[in-house]
Every structure is written in structure tokens, then in C-alpha cells.
Design a protein around this motif. Structure first.
Motif, short mmCIF file in Angstrom:
data_model
loop_
_atom_site.label_atom_id
_atom_site.label_comp_id
_atom_site.label_asym_id
_atom_site.label_seq_id
_atom_site.Cartn_x
_atom_site.Cartn_y
_atom_site.Cartn_z
N UNK A 189 30.76 48.53 107.47
CA UNK A 189 31.28 49.74 108.09
C UNK A 189 32.36 49.40 109.13
N UNK A 190 32.12 48.37 109.91
CA UNK A 190 33.10 47.96 110.91
C UNK A 190 34.38 47.43 110.24
N UNK A 224 40.05 48.13 108.87
CA UNK A 224 41.04 48.18 107.79
C UNK A 224 41.80 49.51 107.86
N UNK A 225 41.07 50.60 108.01
CA UNK A 225 41.70 51.92 108.09
C UNK A 225 42.60 52.02 109.33
N UNK A 244 48.06 52.16 111.48
CA UNK A 244 49.04 51.64 112.44
C UNK A 244 50.29 51.16 111.71
N UNK A 245 50.09 50.44 110.63
CA UNK A 245 51.22 49.93 109.84
C UNK A 245 52.05 51.08 109.27
N UNK A 296 46.01 40.26 109.70
CA UNK A 296 44.68 40.77 110.05
C UNK A 296 44.00 41.36 108.82
N UNK A 297 44.74 42.10 108.01
CA UNK A 297 44.18 42.66 106.78
C UNK A 297 43.75 41.53 105.83
#
Length: 121
Positions: free
Chosen positions: A4-5, A10-11, A16-17, A71-72
Motif C-alpha cells: 500500500x505504501x 508510486x502515485x 509530480x512528474x 525513485x520509480x
């Protein structure tokens, strides 16, 4: 970090991107439509300064997109949320404030202290 985190971050990163990319498109459209020659040298200089500042900001955002992509990638690899220096988990509050963080708060503080010591020389 649980599923869930990871999905939450990711979302958050993708949103942001997308915001950055949308702003970049708007800036490009604005710069293309507002490319006028000013007869006054002061106006022309001011316009070129504004343009240089905007391009510098876009360059910083391009670098930020790269950090978001990394990060992704870490989320996909299962290493997201762990300090690159110590291997310890990075606090969720820190990640929420700075989702591209690669160092825990303690490691980041040590890094900044070392940087300050060497910069002062």
C-alpha cells in the motif's frame, strides 16, 4: 515498506512528474508564442534575462524528473525507502516530504555536515 505504501509513493511520484511535464509544455508554448523583438535595448535585455531564468528553472526540473524516474525504478526493484548509505529504512514522514530521498535523515545530516566542513576550507 508494504504494498500500500509503495503504491502511494508510486502515485505521488507519477503525479509530480506529470505536473512538471505539463508545466514544461506550458512554458514552451508561452516562449514560442511570446518571441517578440523589442526595439528598446532595456526591454530586450529584460526579456532575455527572463527567458534565461525560465530555461534554468526548466533545466532543474529536467534533473528532478530524472530523480523521480530513479525513485520509480527503486520502487520496482524493491529498494525504495532504504538509505543508500546505511541500508536502514528511510522514515515515511521523510519520504512523504521528499519522495526522491535516497538517504535517511541521519545520513543526510552527516552528509551535509561533511559538506559544510569541506566547503568552509
Amino acid at each position: 515498506m508494504n504494498d500500500r505504501q509503495r503504491a502511494y509513493f508510486r502515485k505521488k511520484l507519477l503525479s509530480w512528474k506529470n505536473d512538471i511535464l505539463r508545466e514544461a509544455r506550458e512554458t514552451l508554448d508561452h516562449m514560442q508564442s511570446y518571441s517578440s523583438n523589442h526595439p528598446d535595448l532595456a526591454d530586450r535585455a529584460s526579456s532575455e534575462t527572463d527567458r534565461a531564468i525560465e530555461l534554468r528553472a526548466r533545466d532543474r526540473q529536467r534533473k528532478l524528473i530524472n530523480k523521480i524516474d530513479l525513485a520509480l525504478q527503486r520502487i520496482d526493484e524493491g529498494t525504495y525507502g532504504y538509505c543508500e548509505e546505511t541500508g536502514e529504512p528511510i522514515g515515511v514522514k521523510r519520504l512523504d516530504a521528499r519522495p526522491i530521498a535516497t538517504l535517511s535523515l541521519e545520513a543526510q545530516e552527516r552528509h551535509e555536515r561533511r559538506e559544510k566542513v569541506y566547503r568552509d576550507d
